[in-house]
Design a protein around this motif. Structure first.
Motif, PDB file in Angstrom:
ATOM      1  N   TRP A  32     -12.833   3.012  -1.442  1.00  0.00           N
ATOM      2  CA  TRP A  32     -11.780   4.035  -1.379  1.00  0.00           C
ATOM      3  C   TRP A  32     -11.627   4.595   0.024  1.00  0.00           C
ATOM      4  CZ3 TRP A  32      -8.423   3.503  -4.796  1.00  0.00           C
ATOM      5  CH2 TRP A  32      -8.756   3.160  -6.110  1.00  0.00           C
ATOM      6  N   ALA A  33     -12.728   4.676   0.759  1.00  0.00           N
ATOM      7  CA  ALA A  33     -12.668   5.150   2.151  1.00  0.00           C
ATOM      8  C   ALA A  33     -11.796   4.218   2.983  1.00  0.00           C
ATOM      9  CB  ALA A  33     -14.072   5.233   2.744  1.00  0.00           C
ATOM     10  N   VAL A  34     -12.021   2.906   2.829  1.00  0.00           N
ATOM     11  CA  VAL A  34     -11.224   1.911   3.575  1.00  0.00           C
ATOM     12  C   VAL A  34      -9.770   1.937   3.097  1.00  0.00           C
ATOM     13  CG1 VAL A  34     -10.974  -0.546   4.152  1.00  0.00           C
ATOM     14  CG2 VAL A  34     -13.251   0.440   3.910  1.00  0.00           C
ATOM     15  N   PHE A  35      -9.583   2.109   1.794  1.00  0.00           N
ATOM     16  CA  PHE A  35      -8.239   2.150   1.197  1.00  0.00           C
ATOM     17  C   PHE A  35      -7.402   3.281   1.808  1.00  0.00           C
ATOM     18  CE2 PHE A  35      -5.418   3.922  -2.110  1.00  0.00           C
ATOM     19  CZ  PHE A  35      -4.642   2.812  -2.405  1.00  0.00           C
ATOM     20  N   PHE A  36      -7.956   4.481   1.846  1.00  0.00           N
ATOM     21  CA  PHE A  36      -7.200   5.625   2.369  1.00  0.00           C
ATOM     22  C   PHE A  36      -6.989   5.524   3.886  1.00  0.00           C
ATOM     23  CE2 PHE A  36      -8.711   7.656  -1.652  1.00  0.00           C
ATOM     24  CZ  PHE A  36      -7.446   7.849  -2.206  1.00  0.00           C
ATOM     25  N   ALA A  37      -7.995   5.019   4.591  1.00  0.00           N
ATOM     26  CA  ALA A  37      -7.825   4.799   6.037  1.00  0.00           C
ATOM     27  C   ALA A  37      -6.747   3.738   6.266  1.00  0.00           C
ATOM     28  CB  ALA A  37      -9.140   4.357   6.661  1.00  0.00           C
ATOM     29  N   GLY A  38      -6.704   2.739   5.373  1.00  0.00           N
ATOM     30  CA  GLY A  38      -5.701   1.671   5.457  1.00  0.00           C
ATOM     31  C   GLY A  38      -4.286   2.200   5.293  1.00  0.00           C
ATOM     32  N   ILE A  39      -4.084   3.128   4.374  1.00  0.00           N
ATOM     33  CA  ILE A  39      -2.759   3.723   4.178  1.00  0.00           C
ATOM     34  C   ILE A  39      -2.276   4.342   5.490  1.00  0.00           C
ATOM     35  CG2 ILE A  39      -1.470   5.584   3.026  1.00  0.00           C
ATOM     36  CD1 ILE A  39      -3.253   5.144   0.573  1.00  0.00           C
ATOM     37  N   ILE A  40      -3.174   5.094   6.132  1.00  0.00           N
ATOM     38  CA  ILE A  40      -2.812   5.771   7.385  1.00  0.00           C
ATOM     39  C   ILE A  40      -2.559   4.751   8.501  1.00  0.00           C
ATOM     40  CG2 ILE A  40      -3.632   7.387   9.150  1.00  0.00           C
ATOM     41  CD1 ILE A  40      -5.179   8.829   6.883  1.00  0.00           C
ATOM     42  N   ALA A  41      -3.403   3.706   8.559  1.00  0.00           N
ATOM     43  CA  ALA A  41      -3.229   2.675   9.601  1.00  0.00           C
ATOM     44  C   ALA A  41      -1.892   1.957   9.440  1.00  0.00           C
ATOM     45  CB  ALA A  41      -4.372   1.667   9.537  1.00  0.00           C
ATOM     46  N   PHE A  42      -1.525   1.641   8.190  1.00  0.00           N
ATOM     47  CA  PHE A  42      -0.284   0.895   7.956  1.00  0.00           C
ATOM     48  C   PHE A  42       0.959   1.766   8.073  1.00  0.00           C
ATOM     49  CE2 PHE A  42      -3.334  -2.061   5.952  1.00  0.00           C
ATOM     50  CZ  PHE A  42      -3.017  -3.176   6.715  1.00  0.00           C
ATOM     51  N   MET A  43       0.776   3.090   8.045  1.00  0.00           N
ATOM     52  CA  MET A  43       1.913   3.979   8.326  1.00  0.00           C
ATOM     53  C   MET A  43       2.465   3.687   9.715  1.00  0.00           C
ATOM     54  SD  MET A  43       1.158   7.847   7.153  1.00  0.00           S
ATOM     55  CE  MET A  43       0.790   8.280   5.464  1.00  0.00           C
ATOM     56  N   GLY A  44       1.575   3.302  10.627  1.00  0.00           N
ATOM     57  CA  GLY A  44       1.952   3.059  12.017  1.00  0.00           C
ATOM     58  C   GLY A  44       2.981   1.968  12.191  1.00  0.00           C
ATOM     59  N   ILE A  45       3.007   0.985  11.270  1.00  0.00           N
ATOM     60  CA  ILE A  45       3.947  -0.136  11.393  1.00  0.00           C
ATOM     61  C   ILE A  45       5.380   0.356  11.175  1.00  0.00           C
ATOM     62  CG2 ILE A  45       4.664  -2.351  10.396  1.00  0.00           C
ATOM     63  CD1 ILE A  45       1.702  -2.850   9.721  1.00  0.00           C
ATOM     64  N   GLY A  46       5.592   1.086  10.068  1.00  0.00           N
ATOM     65  CA  GLY A  46       6.949   1.531   9.731  1.00  0.00           C
ATOM     66  C   GLY A  46       7.376   2.806  10.429  1.00  0.00           C
ATOM     67  N   LEU A  47       6.402   3.546  10.950  1.00  0.00           N
ATOM     68  CA  LEU A  47       6.683   4.840  11.575  1.00  0.00           C
ATOM     69  C   LEU A  47       7.642   4.715  12.756  1.00  0.00           C
ATOM     70  CD1 LEU A  47       5.339   7.611  10.779  1.00  0.00           C
ATOM     71  CD2 LEU A  47       3.981   7.398  12.829  1.00  0.00           C
ATOM     72  N   VAL A  48       7.523   3.604  13.493  1.00  0.00           N
ATOM     73  CA  VAL A  48       8.315   3.402  14.713  1.00  0.00           C
ATOM     74  C   VAL A  48       9.717   2.871  14.394  1.00  0.00           C
ATOM     75  CG1 VAL A  48       8.310   2.227  16.955  1.00  0.00           C
ATOM     76  CG2 VAL A  48       6.171   2.963  15.963  1.00  0.00           C
ATOM     77  N   ASP A  49       9.894   2.297  13.206  1.00  0.00           N
ATOM     78  CA  ASP A  49      11.151   1.623  12.865  1.00  0.00           C
ATOM     79  C   ASP A  49      12.414   2.493  12.999  1.00  0.00           C
ATOM     80  OD1 ASP A  49      11.028  -1.133  12.359  1.00  0.00           O
ATOM     81  OD2 ASP A  49      12.192  -0.813  10.534  1.00  0.00           O
ATOM     82  N   PRO A  50      12.416   3.721  12.455  1.00  0.00           N
ATOM     83  CA  PRO A  50      13.647   4.533  12.515  1.00  0.00           C
ATOM     84  C   PRO A  50      14.025   5.000  13.923  1.00  0.00           C
ATOM     85  CG  PRO A  50      12.145   5.339  10.805  1.00  0.00           C
ATOM     86  CD  PRO A  50      11.375   4.379  11.652  1.00  0.00           C
ATOM     87  N   ILE A  51      13.112   4.873  14.898  1.00  0.00           N
ATOM     88  CA  ILE A  51      13.415   5.393  16.244  1.00  0.00           C
ATOM     89  C   ILE A  51      13.767   4.288  17.250  1.00  0.00           C
ATOM     90  CG2 ILE A  51      12.107   7.538  16.047  1.00  0.00           C
ATOM     91  CD1 ILE A  51       9.830   6.072  17.625  1.00  0.00           C
ATOM     92  N   LEU A  52      13.860   3.039  16.795  1.00  0.00           N
ATOM     93  CA  LEU A  52      14.172   1.946  17.732  1.00  0.00           C
ATOM     94  C   LEU A  52      15.504   2.164  18.469  1.00  0.00           C
ATOM     95  CD1 LEU A  52      12.944  -1.215  15.754  1.00  0.00           C
ATOM     96  CD2 LEU A  52      11.764  -0.021  17.589  1.00  0.00           C
ATOM     97  N   PRO A  53      16.612   2.503  17.751  1.00  0.00           N
ATOM     98  CA  PRO A  53      17.862   2.767  18.475  1.00  0.00           C
ATOM     99  C   PRO A  53      17.738   3.975  19.419  1.00  0.00           C
ATOM    100  CG  PRO A  53      18.312   2.343  16.156  1.00  0.00           C
ATOM    101  CD  PRO A  53      16.825   2.506  16.291  1.00  0.00           C
ATOM    102  N   ALA A  54      16.986   4.997  18.993  1.00  0.00           N
ATOM    103  CA  ALA A  54      16.811   6.198  19.832  1.00  0.00           C
ATOM    104  C   ALA A  54      16.041   5.863  21.113  1.00  0.00           C
ATOM    105  CB  ALA A  54      16.071   7.286  19.042  1.00  0.00           C
ATOM    106  N   ILE A  55      15.017   5.001  20.998  1.00  0.00           N
ATOM    107  CA  ILE A  55      14.251   4.596  22.191  1.00  0.00           C
ATOM    108  C   ILE A  55      15.172   3.840  23.155  1.00  0.00           C
ATOM    109  CG2 ILE A  55      12.396   3.079  23.029  1.00  0.00           C
ATOM    110  CD1 ILE A  55      10.834   3.771  20.482  1.00  0.00           C
ATOM    111  N   ALA A  56      16.001   2.946  22.599  1.00  0.00           N
ATOM    112  CA  ALA A  56      16.942   2.184  23.436  1.00  0.00           C
ATOM    113  C   ALA A  56      17.863   3.130  24.212  1.00  0.00           C
ATOM    114  CB  ALA A  56      17.768   1.239  22.567  1.00  0.00           C
TER     115      ALA A  56
END
Length: 394
Positions: free
Chosen positions: A14-38
């Motif tokens: 469960w420790a790895v599971f919850f840490a995994g949720i937070i780690a994988f947030m990083g993949i989609g977190l950047v997606d909505p700001i791609l046009p803004a970064i450009a």
């Protein structure tokens, strides 16, 4: 009964599971700001898609050393090293002022993610008490939850500033670090006496089944990362809008990976189910390529793609874990190396194809690559169909 065994896991899982949720947030977190970064950093679309290319390229190469590192540092040490690396590079990314620096720092983030991702899968599978298939469902559930919540949080933070999601990841990874440090027992995954060699993943690729799954994933990831890295530029939405679209995508990805994929696998087998999901994904990308200018079609396709990708991710990960008689960490490293090569080339290629031709072409080319993965899988069916027998315990 299977649901009970899935939920009755040791604390370390469960420790790895919850840490995994937070780690994988990083993949989609950047997606909505791609046009803004450009817009804010005066960068072209292909320059911004390099944020995915540098991330995946470093991750692909780093996957080859994850076994070497984890056999020396132990599972817990490697996971913590991965988390702290992600936190450091995402924080630095939040303070950068030009696209070149940001792309380079995303590469460092990819290194941290490689250490975490490959080791997290090995940790959950080896520490779980409910068998490989159930453990992989748990791992995919962590991915799905992280990927689905990430864009929503990214859209919310990104609406304030494009720097918000980068700094948000750094804070979240700090939380994950503390969580894992105290919740995961030290003896759960200590360094092994037998040190893994750098050549192990390459030796593992001699197994035809593992090579086929790896190359299938490489071709499939051309479609996956075309959708993830390029779709935000054609949807015509602001940060909040993109956040909600990719939230829908992530929810379907999470739900299907946990609940639908195991049923498909039991009824039709891993290889047939993978072929069907990949075939449908190729068709969906083709639809996006034809109707790129019709907003509701592209939005619907992105959201529905989540269901196909969730199923396929669980099916292919289960297949890889049972594909060859090698250590799971070695199989994971070899497969991930091949998989992320596709993820490294696809985003930049998508951006360039749009600049050279028009916004329709990236999706059509993505569809061709995904269709090629179906052809590859079907031509090698006899070499990979044993994975269902392994899973059934024969």
């Amino acid at each position: 009964m299977s649901q009970d065994s899935l939920l009755k896991q040791p604390k370390a899982v469960w420790a790895v599971f919850f840490a995994g949720i937070i780690a994988f947030m990083g993949i989609g977190l950047v997606d909505p700001i791609l046009p803004a970064i450009a817009s804010k950093l005066h960068a072209s679309q292909s320059q911004v898609t390099l944020l995915f290319t540098s991330y995946n390229a470093v991750m692909a190469v780093a996957m080859l050393i994850t076994g070497v590192v984890s056999s020396r540092w132990g599972i817990k040490g490697t996971l913590l090293a991965g988390i702290i690396t992600i936190a450091l590079f995402s924080a630095l990314g939040g303070f950068s002022n030009d696209i070149g620096t940001l792309v380079a720092l995303r590469g460092g983030w990819g290194l941290g993610n490689a250490l975490f991702v490959a080791t997290a899968l090995t940790a959950i599978v080896s520490l779980s008490n409910s068998g490989t298939a159930q453990a992989i469902i748990l791992y995919e559930a962590a991915i799905g939850l992280g990927i689905s919540v990430g864009p929503l949080l990214g859209g919310w933070l990104g609406a304030m500033s494009w720097r918000g999601p980068f700094l948000g990841v750094a804070v979240l990874m700090g939380v994950a670090f503390v969580f894992l440090l105290f919740m995961m027992p030290k003896q759960a995954g200590q360094a092994t006496k037998a040190k893994t060699s750098l050549l192990e993943p390459f030796r593992a690729m001699k197994h035809r089944s593992l090579l086929v799954f790896g190359l299938t994933a490489c071709l499939y990831n051309f479609g996956f990362f075309t959708l993830l890295a390029y779709a935000p530029f054609v949807l015509g939405l602001d940060e909040h809008g993109l956040g909600f679209v990719f939230l829908g995508w992530g929810i379907l990805l999470a739900v299907t990976s946990v609940f639908m994929a195991p049923k498909l696998q039991q009824r039709y087998g891993t290889v047939k189910s993978m072929g069907a999901m990949l075939g449908l994904f190729a068709v969906l990308l083709l639809v996006m390529g034809i109707w790129t200018d019709t907003q509701w079609v592209t939005i619907a396709c992105v959201v529905f793609a989540g269901a196909l990708l969730g199923n396929n991710n669980t099916l292919i990960t289960t297949g890889v874990m049972n594909a060859a008689p090698v250590e799971r960490s070695t199989a994971s490293a070899a497969y991930s190396f091949l998989r992320f090569i596709g993820g490294a080339i696809a985003p930049f290629l998508a951006g360039k194809l749009a600049e050279w031709y028009n916004p329709h072409v990236p999706f059509v080319v993505g569809a061709v690559f995904v269709f090629a993965s179906v052809v590859l899988l079907m031509l090698n069916k006899k070499h990979v169909q044993h994975v269902d027998l392994v899973e059934a315990g024969h």
